[in-house]
Design a protein around this motif. Structure first.
Motif, PDB file in Angstrom:
ATOM      1  N   UNK A   1      10.581  16.866  17.668  1.00  0.00           N
ATOM      2  CA  UNK A   1      11.693  17.006  16.943  1.00  0.00           C
ATOM      3  C   UNK A   1      11.746  17.839  15.745  1.00  0.00           C
ATOM      4  N   UNK A   2      12.727  18.109  15.256  1.00  0.00           N
ATOM      5  CA  UNK A   2      12.869  19.048  13.843  1.00  0.00           C
ATOM      6  C   UNK A   2      13.193  17.866  12.831  1.00  0.00           C
TER       7      UNK A   2
ATOM      8  N   UNK B   1       8.075   9.124   5.589  1.00  0.00           N
ATOM      9  CA  UNK B   1       7.623  10.253   6.615  1.00  0.00           C
ATOM     10  C   UNK B   1       7.495   9.909   7.892  1.00  0.00           C
ATOM     11  N   UNK B   2       6.551   8.646   7.918  1.00  0.00           N
ATOM     12  CA  UNK B   2       6.290   8.356   9.396  1.00  0.00           C
ATOM     13  C   UNK B   2       7.606   7.589   9.937  1.00  0.00           C
ATOM     14  N   UNK B   3       8.552   6.824   9.324  1.00  0.00           N
ATOM     15  CA  UNK B   3       9.937   6.495   9.910  1.00  0.00           C
ATOM     16  C   UNK B   3      10.380   7.581  10.451  1.00  0.00           C
ATOM     17  N   UNK B   4      10.430   8.922   9.784  1.00  0.00           N
ATOM     18  CA  UNK B   4      11.163   9.861  10.025  1.00  0.00           C
ATOM     19  C   UNK B   4      10.491  10.792  11.426  1.00  0.00           C
ATOM     20  N   UNK B   5       9.493  10.209  11.912  1.00  0.00           N
ATOM     21  CA  UNK B   5       8.419  10.804  12.807  1.00  0.00           C
ATOM     22  C   UNK B   5       7.887  12.201  12.603  1.00  0.00           C
ATOM     23  N   UNK B   6       7.782  12.334  11.159  1.00  0.00           N
ATOM     24  CA  UNK B   6       6.947  13.670  10.748  1.00  0.00           C
ATOM     25  C   UNK B   6       5.669  14.071  11.543  1.00  0.00           C
ATOM     26  N   UNK B   7       4.914  12.726  11.787  1.00  0.00           N
ATOM     27  CA  UNK B   7       3.715  12.931  12.346  1.00  0.00           C
ATOM     28  C   UNK B   7       3.780  13.478  13.877  1.00  0.00           C
TER      29      UNK B   7
ATOM     30  N   UNK C   1      20.700  23.717  20.144  1.00  0.00           N
ATOM     31  CA  UNK C   1      20.403  22.984  21.371  1.00  0.00           C
ATOM     32  C   UNK C   1      19.047  22.496  21.881  1.00  0.00           C
ATOM     33  N   UNK C   2      17.803  23.137  21.279  1.00  0.00           N
ATOM     34  CA  UNK C   2      16.654  22.685  22.024  1.00  0.00           C
ATOM     35  C   UNK C   2      15.838  21.646  21.337  1.00  0.00           C
ATOM     36  N   UNK C   3      16.209  21.090  20.281  1.00  0.00           N
ATOM     37  CA  UNK C   3      15.600  19.998  19.819  1.00  0.00           C
ATOM     38  C   UNK C   3      16.259  19.143  18.990  1.00  0.00           C
ATOM     39  N   UNK C   4      15.834  17.867  18.946  1.00  0.00           N
ATOM     40  CA  UNK C   4      16.516  16.668  18.326  1.00  0.00           C
ATOM     41  C   UNK C   4      16.190  16.940  16.757  1.00  0.00           C
ATOM     42  N   UNK C   5      17.141  16.415  16.048  1.00  0.00           N
ATOM     43  CA  UNK C   5      17.353  16.757  14.549  1.00  0.00           C
ATOM     44  C   UNK C   5      17.328  15.380  13.871  1.00  0.00           C
ATOM     45  N   UNK C   6      16.364  15.202  12.781  1.00  0.00           N
ATOM     46  CA  UNK C   6      16.167  14.090  11.996  1.00  0.00           C
ATOM     47  C   UNK C   6      16.356  14.350  10.616  1.00  0.00           C
TER      48      UNK C   6
END
Length: 342
Positions: free
Chosen positions: A120-121, A177-183, A142-147
């Protein structure tokens, strides 16, 4: 009895789990079957194992098909007991579902949830109005999920109507940052409140995910040198160009192309008006001849009536007096264009 059991379980905090309706149903089934066997004749199909479980399910669910039913007065009392037990169990299920949905909505609105997505982005930072435009452009792709991951000062989800995840916290902390799925993200935009803050956040992001496409919006592009000390692959984009930022996120490297086109030296963008003497010229001829002779690439055409066509099709034609916009190492004179297209 079912209501008494429900209250009793509540005292032991069992209602906080999905075990409660199971316990209620099992208790009512185990106690009602012997009572029904006492109330109804021994040869009744209702009290047989093959019949009673079906009667119990239909009655407890308050559906009541009527294919099996008690015929004695005491059997009716037992049936009422099964109905009350079923209602108690269903009420517990619906209460639990409502609680789960409310907690889930609360976590989404308050930014306390953990994103499980990948590829995702992640947008780190929030500024009213500006971030909405950036997110809208990313969603349009429309190609990526956004956080969206914002600072603690953003108390609730700023864009609840948009299909995006929201995380809130200190953006320099690894846990946030991990809760946002940055990794696990494919791309990360660092849109901080100032360039010093952007540098601090970039250090944390690069530590978690060296493979992600990291884009940093800078107010002072001279700071790009410092960010390249963190990782030479970090892409820096001027803060005041949201459209370029979103294009860089979805098309890595495009900002560098734009920067090169807007910088003197190398390939630059120019325009030239075609003289009337040429008449109509096919775009295919413009692309091939100008490219072969001068290394030029036609980007757009503005017809004499003012209509602008970007990336015109090769099968189309350009009329006399039209303006050509092209990329080349130098500006072409009208004479050079005429010689190439004549």
């Amino acid at each position: 009895m079912p209501l008494f059991l429900t209250r009793l379980l509540a005292r032991f905090a069992v209602l906080s789990s999905w075990l409660t309706p199971v316990v209620v149903i099992v208790f009512v089934f185990v106690t009602s079957w012997p009572l029904m066997a006492l109330a109804e004749p021994a040869d009744s199909e209702l009290v047989q194992p093959a019949g009673y479980w079906w009667y119990f399910v239909v009655t407890a669910a308050t559906v009541g098909y009527g294919d099996l039913y008690p015929k004695t007065g005491f059997g009716h009392v037992v049936g009422a007991y099964v109905i009350v037990g079923g209602i108690a169990a269903l009420t517990t299920v619906f209460t639990k579902l409502t609680s789960v949905l409310e907690r889930s909505r609360g976590r989404r609105m308050q930014g306390t949830n953990t994103v499980t997505a990948s590829g995702h982005i992640v947008v780190l930072g929030y500024e009213p109005g500006r971030t909405e435009r950036i997110v809208a452009q990313l969603l349009a792709d429309g190609e990526h999920r956004v956080v969206l991951c914002a600072w603690d000062e953003v108390a609730t989800h700023p864009m609840p109507a948009q299909d995006i995840d929201f995380v809130r916290g200190e953006l320099t902390e690894e846990d946030v940052l991990r809760r946002a799925g940055v990794h696990r993200a494919e791309a990360v935009l660092i849109d901080a409140r100032d360039d010093n803050e952007a540098l601090s956040v970039a250090v944390g992001v690069d530590h978690l995910n060296t493979a992600a496409h990291i884009v940093v919006a800078l107010r002072d592009m001279d700071r790009a040198t410092l960010l390249h000390y963190v990782d030479v692959n970090i892409h820096c984009v001027p803060w005041h160009t949201p459209r370029m930022i979103t294009e860089e996120l979805t098309s890595p490297g495009i900002a560098e192309v734009y920067a090169d086109l807007m910088t003197h030296g190398g390939a630059n963008t120019y325009s030239v008006r075609l003289p009337d003497s040429l008449g109509e010229v096919p775009i295919e001829r413009c692309q091939t001849e100008l490219g072969r002779r001068h290394g030029a690439l036609v980007l757009a055409v503005r017809d004499a009536d003012g209509t602008l066509v970007v990336n015109p099709g090769w099968s189309s034609t350009v009329s006399a007096g039209a303006m050509l916009y092209y990329v080349s190492s130098h500006k072409l004179s009208v004479h050079e264009v005429v010689e190439a297209l004549r």
